[in-house]
Scaffold this motif. Structure first.
Motif, short mmCIF file in Angstrom:
data_model
loop_
_atom_site.label_atom_id
_atom_site.label_comp_id
_atom_site.label_asym_id
_atom_site.label_seq_id
_atom_site.Cartn_x
_atom_site.Cartn_y
_atom_site.Cartn_z
N GLN A 138 0.83 -1.19 0.00
CA GLN A 138 0.00 0.00 0.00
C GLN A 138 0.88 1.25 0.00
O GLN A 138 2.02 1.21 0.47
CB GLN A 138 -0.92 0.00 1.22
N SER A 140 -0.15 0.13 -4.48
CA SER A 140 -1.55 0.41 -4.76
C SER A 140 -2.38 0.15 -3.51
O SER A 140 -2.07 -0.73 -2.72
CB SER A 140 -2.05 -0.47 -5.91
N SER A 141 -3.44 0.94 -3.38
CA SER A 141 -4.36 0.71 -2.28
C SER A 141 -5.52 -0.19 -2.71
O SER A 141 -6.39 -0.51 -1.92
CB SER A 141 -4.89 2.04 -1.75
#
Length: 121
Positions: free
Chosen positions: A13, A120-121
């Motif tokens: 994340q 990436s979240s």
């Protein structure tokens, strides 16, 4: 010949951390420096960080203060500690070993297979 094996990539994340490893084998005594490069889709390959056998290090402005390159000579391994990861750090990361002659001529480069880093979240 020099063989390089990278590891440590993955999905993280934003704001997270990863540590990449580049383990060298073979004629490692001929290696003068190891660099970490990255390449994202549609973009040119970028030198992220580089370290010489004497420990002199370079870090690209785009990652300065977040990424740190280091080496463990006993293990023939170079590390890239990546903190504060951002989506724009997403890329395939490669380590590259530079083979130089004693007189200072760069004669060969060896590259690992690469490891994917996705932020990436």
């Amino acid at each position: 010949q020099v063989q390089l094996v990278e590891s440590g990539g993955g999905l993280v994340q934003p704001g997270g951390s990863l540590r990449l490893s580049c383990a060298a084998s073979g004629s490692v005594f001929t290696i003068a420096a190891v660099g970490w490069y990255r390449q994202a889709p549609g973009k040119e390959r970028e030198l992220v960080a580089r370290i010489t056998t004497r420990g002199s290090a370079y870090t690209a402005d785009s990652v300065k203060g977040r990424f740190t390159i280091s080496r463990d000579n006993a293990k023939n391994t170079v590390y890239l500690q990546m903190n504060g990861l951002r989506p724009e750090d997403t890329a395939v990361y490669y380590c590259n070993a530079e083979q130089w002659t004693a007189s200072g001529t760069r004669i060969n480069d060896y590259r690992g297979q690469g490891t994917q880093v996705t932020v990436s979240s």
